[in-house]
Write an enzyme that holds these catalytic residues in place. Structure first.
Site, PDB file in Angstrom:
ATOM      1  N   ARG A   1       0.180  -8.761  13.629  1.00 52.69           N
ATOM      2  CA  ARG A   1      -0.464  -7.753  12.755  1.00 52.69           C
ATOM      3  C   ARG A   1      -1.337  -8.447  11.714  1.00 52.69           C
ATOM      4  O   ARG A   1      -2.418  -7.968  11.377  1.00 52.69           O
ATOM      5  CB  ARG A   1       0.599  -6.885  12.069  1.00 52.69           C
ATOM      6  CG  ARG A   1       1.221  -5.871  13.021  1.00 52.69           C
ATOM      7  CD  ARG A   1       2.520  -5.327  12.502  1.00 52.69           C
ATOM      8  NE  ARG A   1       2.384  -4.605  11.251  1.00 52.69           N
ATOM      9  CZ  ARG A   1       3.397  -4.382  10.405  1.00 52.69           C
ATOM     10  NH1 ARG A   1       4.611  -4.846  10.689  1.00 52.69           N
ATOM     11  NH2 ARG A   1       3.188  -3.715   9.303  1.00 52.69           N
TER      12      ARG A   1
ATOM     13  N   LYS B   1       0.838  -1.203   0.000  1.00 58.02           N
ATOM     14  CA  LYS B   1       0.000   0.000   0.000  1.00 58.02           C
ATOM     15  C   LYS B   1       0.876   1.258   0.000  1.00 58.02           C
ATOM     16  O   LYS B   1       0.637   2.188  -0.763  1.00 58.02           O
ATOM     17  CB  LYS B   1      -0.935   0.018   1.226  1.00 58.02           C
ATOM     18  CG  LYS B   1      -1.835  -1.194   1.333  1.00 58.02           C
ATOM     19  CD  LYS B   1      -2.742  -1.127   2.550  1.00 58.02           C
ATOM     20  CE  LYS B   1      -2.016  -1.102   3.876  1.00 58.02           C
ATOM     21  NZ  LYS B   1      -1.255  -2.330   4.190  1.00 58.02           N
TER      22      LYS B   1
ATOM     23  N   ARG C   1      -9.657   0.816   9.052  1.00 60.86           N
ATOM     24  CA  ARG C   1      -9.109  -0.499   9.330  1.00 60.86           C
ATOM     25  C   ARG C   1     -10.048  -1.349  10.167  1.00 60.86           C
ATOM     26  O   ARG C   1      -9.715  -2.483  10.499  1.00 60.86           O
ATOM     27  CB  ARG C   1      -7.827  -0.293  10.120  1.00 60.86           C
ATOM     28  CG  ARG C   1      -6.610  -0.927   9.526  1.00 60.86           C
ATOM     29  CD  ARG C   1      -5.471  -0.417  10.377  1.00 60.86           C
ATOM     30  NE  ARG C   1      -4.268  -1.103  10.123  1.00 60.86           N
ATOM     31  CZ  ARG C   1      -3.224  -0.536   9.528  1.00 60.86           C
ATOM     32  NH1 ARG C   1      -3.285   0.690   9.086  1.00 60.86           N
ATOM     33  NH2 ARG C   1      -2.124  -1.226   9.399  1.00 60.86           N
TER      34      ARG C   1
ATOM     35  N   ARG D   1      12.079  -5.457   4.690  1.00 62.51           N
ATOM     36  CA  ARG D   1      11.771  -4.027   4.468  1.00 62.51           C
ATOM     37  C   ARG D   1      12.769  -3.137   5.206  1.00 62.51           C
ATOM     38  O   ARG D   1      13.157  -3.413   6.339  1.00 62.51           O
ATOM     39  CB  ARG D   1      10.358  -3.714   4.955  1.00 62.51           C
ATOM     40  CG  ARG D   1      10.077  -2.216   4.891  1.00 62.51           C
ATOM     41  CD  ARG D   1       8.637  -1.880   4.945  1.00 62.51           C
ATOM     42  NE  ARG D   1       7.988  -2.287   6.175  1.00 62.51           N
ATOM     43  CZ  ARG D   1       6.696  -2.136   6.409  1.00 62.51           C
ATOM     44  NH1 ARG D   1       5.925  -1.605   5.478  1.00 62.51           N
ATOM     45  NH2 ARG D   1       6.174  -2.522   7.541  1.00 62.51           N
TER      46      ARG D   1
ATOM     47  N   ARG E   1      11.669  -1.247  10.929  1.00 66.63           N
ATOM     48  CA  ARG E   1      10.597  -0.758  11.815  1.00 66.63           C
ATOM     49  C   ARG E   1      10.459  -1.666  13.029  1.00 66.63           C
ATOM     50  O   ARG E   1      10.612  -2.879  12.923  1.00 66.63           O
ATOM     51  CB  ARG E   1       9.262  -0.735  11.035  1.00 66.63           C
ATOM     52  CG  ARG E   1       8.908   0.631  10.521  1.00 66.63           C
ATOM     53  CD  ARG E   1       7.760   0.640   9.579  1.00 66.63           C
ATOM     54  NE  ARG E   1       6.546  -0.024  10.042  1.00 66.63           N
ATOM     55  CZ  ARG E   1       5.408  -0.036   9.340  1.00 66.63           C
ATOM     56  NH1 ARG E   1       5.346   0.578   8.182  1.00 66.63           N
ATOM     57  NH2 ARG E   1       4.344  -0.655   9.798  1.00 66.63           N
TER      58      ARG E   1
HETATM   59  P1  AP5 Z   1       4.914  -1.551   1.801  1.00 70.17           P
HETATM   60  O1  AP5 Z   1       4.590  -0.730   0.594  1.00 70.17           O
HETATM   61  O2  AP5 Z   1       5.658  -0.885   2.919  1.00 70.17           O
HETATM   62  O3  AP5 Z   1       3.586  -2.262   2.337  1.00 70.17           O
HETATM   63  P2  AP5 Z   1       2.379  -1.681   3.182  1.00 70.17           P
HETATM   64  O4  AP5 Z   1       1.172  -2.386   2.680  1.00 70.17           O
HETATM   65  O5  AP5 Z   1       2.365  -0.185   3.181  1.00 70.17           O
HETATM   66  O6  AP5 Z   1       2.781  -2.250   4.609  1.00 70.17           O
HETATM   67  P3  AP5 Z   1       2.718  -1.633   6.076  1.00 70.17           P
HETATM   68  O7  AP5 Z   1       3.427  -2.631   6.965  1.00 70.17           O
HETATM   69  O8  AP5 Z   1       3.235  -0.228   6.134  1.00 70.17           O
HETATM   70  O9  AP5 Z   1       1.231  -1.644   6.353  1.00 70.17           O
HETATM   71  P4  AP5 Z   1       0.550  -1.762   7.679  1.00 70.17           P
HETATM   72  O10 AP5 Z   1      -0.823  -1.596   7.214  1.00 70.17           O
HETATM   73  O11 AP5 Z   1       0.803  -2.944   8.524  1.00 70.17           O
HETATM   74  O12 AP5 Z   1       1.270  -0.646   8.570  1.00 70.17           O
HETATM   75  P5  AP5 Z   1       0.897   0.860   8.899  1.00 70.17           P
HETATM   76  O13 AP5 Z   1       2.137   1.646   8.826  1.00 70.17           O
HETATM   77  O14 AP5 Z   1      -0.296   1.308   8.139  1.00 70.17           O
HETATM   78  O15 AP5 Z   1       5.718  -2.855   1.288  1.00 70.17           O
HETATM   79  C1  AP5 Z   1       6.248  -3.792   2.209  1.00 70.17           C
HETATM   80  C2  AP5 Z   1       7.636  -4.279   1.705  1.00 70.17           C
HETATM   81  O16 AP5 Z   1       7.459  -5.022   0.492  1.00 70.17           O
HETATM   82  C3  AP5 Z   1       8.610  -3.136   1.353  1.00 70.17           C
HETATM   83  O17 AP5 Z   1       9.895  -3.523   1.715  1.00 70.17           O
HETATM   84  C4  AP5 Z   1       8.459  -2.960  -0.172  1.00 70.17           C
HETATM   85  O18 AP5 Z   1       9.667  -2.476  -0.770  1.00 70.17           O
HETATM   86  C5  AP5 Z   1       8.130  -4.390  -0.616  1.00 70.17           C
HETATM   87  N1  AP5 Z   1       7.208  -4.443  -1.734  1.00 70.17           N
HETATM   88  C6  AP5 Z   1       6.145  -3.631  -1.971  1.00 70.17           C
HETATM   89  N2  AP5 Z   1       5.497  -4.021  -3.076  1.00 70.17           N
HETATM   90  C7  AP5 Z   1       6.139  -5.120  -3.534  1.00 70.17           C
HETATM   91  C8  AP5 Z   1       5.946  -6.006  -4.639  1.00 70.17           C
HETATM   92  N3  AP5 Z   1       4.920  -5.812  -5.494  1.00 70.17           N
HETATM   93  N4  AP5 Z   1       6.803  -7.050  -4.796  1.00 70.17           N
HETATM   94  C9  AP5 Z   1       7.837  -7.243  -3.938  1.00 70.17           C
HETATM   95  N5  AP5 Z   1       8.082  -6.434  -2.872  1.00 70.17           N
HETATM   96  C10 AP5 Z   1       7.240  -5.392  -2.672  1.00 70.17           C
HETATM   97  O19 AP5 Z   1       0.401   0.729  10.430  1.00 70.17           O
HETATM   98  C11 AP5 Z   1       1.321   0.453  11.472  1.00 70.17           C
HETATM   99  C12 AP5 Z   1       0.572   0.413  12.801  1.00 70.17           C
HETATM  100  O20 AP5 Z   1      -0.059   1.695  13.051  1.00 70.17           O
HETATM  101  C13 AP5 Z   1      -0.568  -0.592  12.897  1.00 70.17           C
HETATM  102  O21 AP5 Z   1      -0.102  -1.893  13.245  1.00 70.17           O
HETATM  103  C14 AP5 Z   1      -1.439   0.032  14.009  1.00 70.17           C
HETATM  104  O22 AP5 Z   1      -0.881  -0.181  15.278  1.00 70.17           O
HETATM  105  C15 AP5 Z   1      -1.329   1.517  13.697  1.00 70.17           C
HETATM  106  N6  AP5 Z   1      -2.400   1.991  12.795  1.00 70.17           N
HETATM  107  C16 AP5 Z   1      -2.236   2.531  11.540  1.00 70.17           C
HETATM  108  N7  AP5 Z   1      -3.435   2.846  11.007  1.00 70.17           N
HETATM  109  C17 AP5 Z   1      -4.378   2.499  11.929  1.00 70.17           C
HETATM  110  C18 AP5 Z   1      -5.794   2.568  11.946  1.00 70.17           C
HETATM  111  N8  AP5 Z   1      -6.501   3.063  10.912  1.00 70.17           N
HETATM  112  N9  AP5 Z   1      -6.416   2.108  13.056  1.00 70.17           N
HETATM  113  C19 AP5 Z   1      -5.758   1.617  14.114  1.00 70.17           C
HETATM  114  N10 AP5 Z   1      -4.409   1.515  14.154  1.00 70.17           N
HETATM  115  C20 AP5 Z   1      -3.723   1.964  13.071  1.00 70.17           C
END
Ligand code: AP5
Length: 226
Positions: free
Chosen positions: A174, A16, A91, A130, A163
């Protein structure tokens, strides 16, 4: 199409953030990634950051009432008047309902929800490799998307770090949280005909092309509806 109000949905690590960065550049719309917003708040030691940190470190979701206000205030700004890209929000069902209610108050609605999907095994593989830019959250992967210089962000020269929530046991938790609390949104948005499915398992450039195609189709549908 008058405005483009997009949500990026999908499991942790499905890409994402990677696609969100590209979309932000292509569409020139504000990009609100709740994970990035919360990590910045943790770094700045604000009240929001202090509340969120313990949940994030465990891989739990922060409470709905904490996060809903964060997004509600952003979508009601001049910079978001032509549209916005939400990543990581909503979410949970209560978050989705709160977003719909707020948009309705503003006389607006979501244009589409892009589900970028990947299997649990793929997620574990990706998050294990990552590397994230400490300053601005730019995302790399040691194997699939390596930086030009090891340990340094190509875009702003900041150090690249692992991270805190990319440790193996936290990644598993997660994923459990995603399946239990976030995956029900797939049906929720599908029933509203807002869901567009993107295969997140292809290479990042190919996923980007599929996202572009989906947006082109949305524009056509929007034009036909006028
Ligand atoms: P990446 O693009 O970083 O993936 P992502 O889907 O953004 O993953 P996140 O881990 O950031 O999502 P998340 O939803 O768990 O975390 P968030 O920060 O929102 O890609 C991942 C890796 O793969 C990278 O190394 C990339 O280079 C590689 N890659 C990408 N595409 C690829 C492909 N096609 N092929 C191969 N490799 C690829 O949330 C973190 C925390 O914040 C949550 O756990 C929670 O505690 C809190 N939080 C955030 N939002 C909320 C909410 N709305 N409600 C409650 N808590 C929340």
């Amino acid at each position: 199409m008058p405005e483009l109000n997009l949500v990026l949905l999908g499991p942790p690590g499905s890409g994402k953030g990677t696609q969100g960065e590209r979309l932000q550049e292509d569409l020139r719309l504000p990009y609100y990634a709740t994970g990035d917003i919360l990590r910045a708040a943790v770094r700045e030691e604000t009240e929001l950051g202090r509340t969120a940190k313990e949940y994030m470190d465990r891989g739990d979701l922060v409470p709905d009432d904490v996060i809903v206000g964060v997004i509600a205030e952003r979508i009601d700004t001049t910079e978001a008047a032509d549209g916005f890209i939400l990543d990581g929000f909503p979410r949970t069902l209560p978050q989705a309902e709160a977003l719909a209610a707020r948009l309705e108050e503003l006389g607006r609605a979501l244009t589409a929800v892009l589900l970028i999907d990947a299997s649990d095994d793929e997620v574990v593989r990706r998050l294990g490799g990552r590397r994230t830019c400490e300053e601005n959250g730019h995302v790399f992967h040691v194997e699939f998307n390596p930086p030009e210089k090891e340990g340094v962000c190509d875009i702003d020269g900041s150090p690249l770090v692992v991270r805190d929530d990319d440790e193996p046991d936290v990644i598993r938790h997660r994923l459990d949280q995603y399946h239990e609390k976030t995956e029900p949104l797939v049906d929720f948005y599908d029933h509203q005909s807002l869901l567009r499915r993107i295969d997140g398992t292809a290479a990042p450039d190919d996923v980007g092309i599929e996202v572009e195609r989906t947006l082109a189709t949305l524009r056509l549908e929007g034009d036909e509806a006028i």
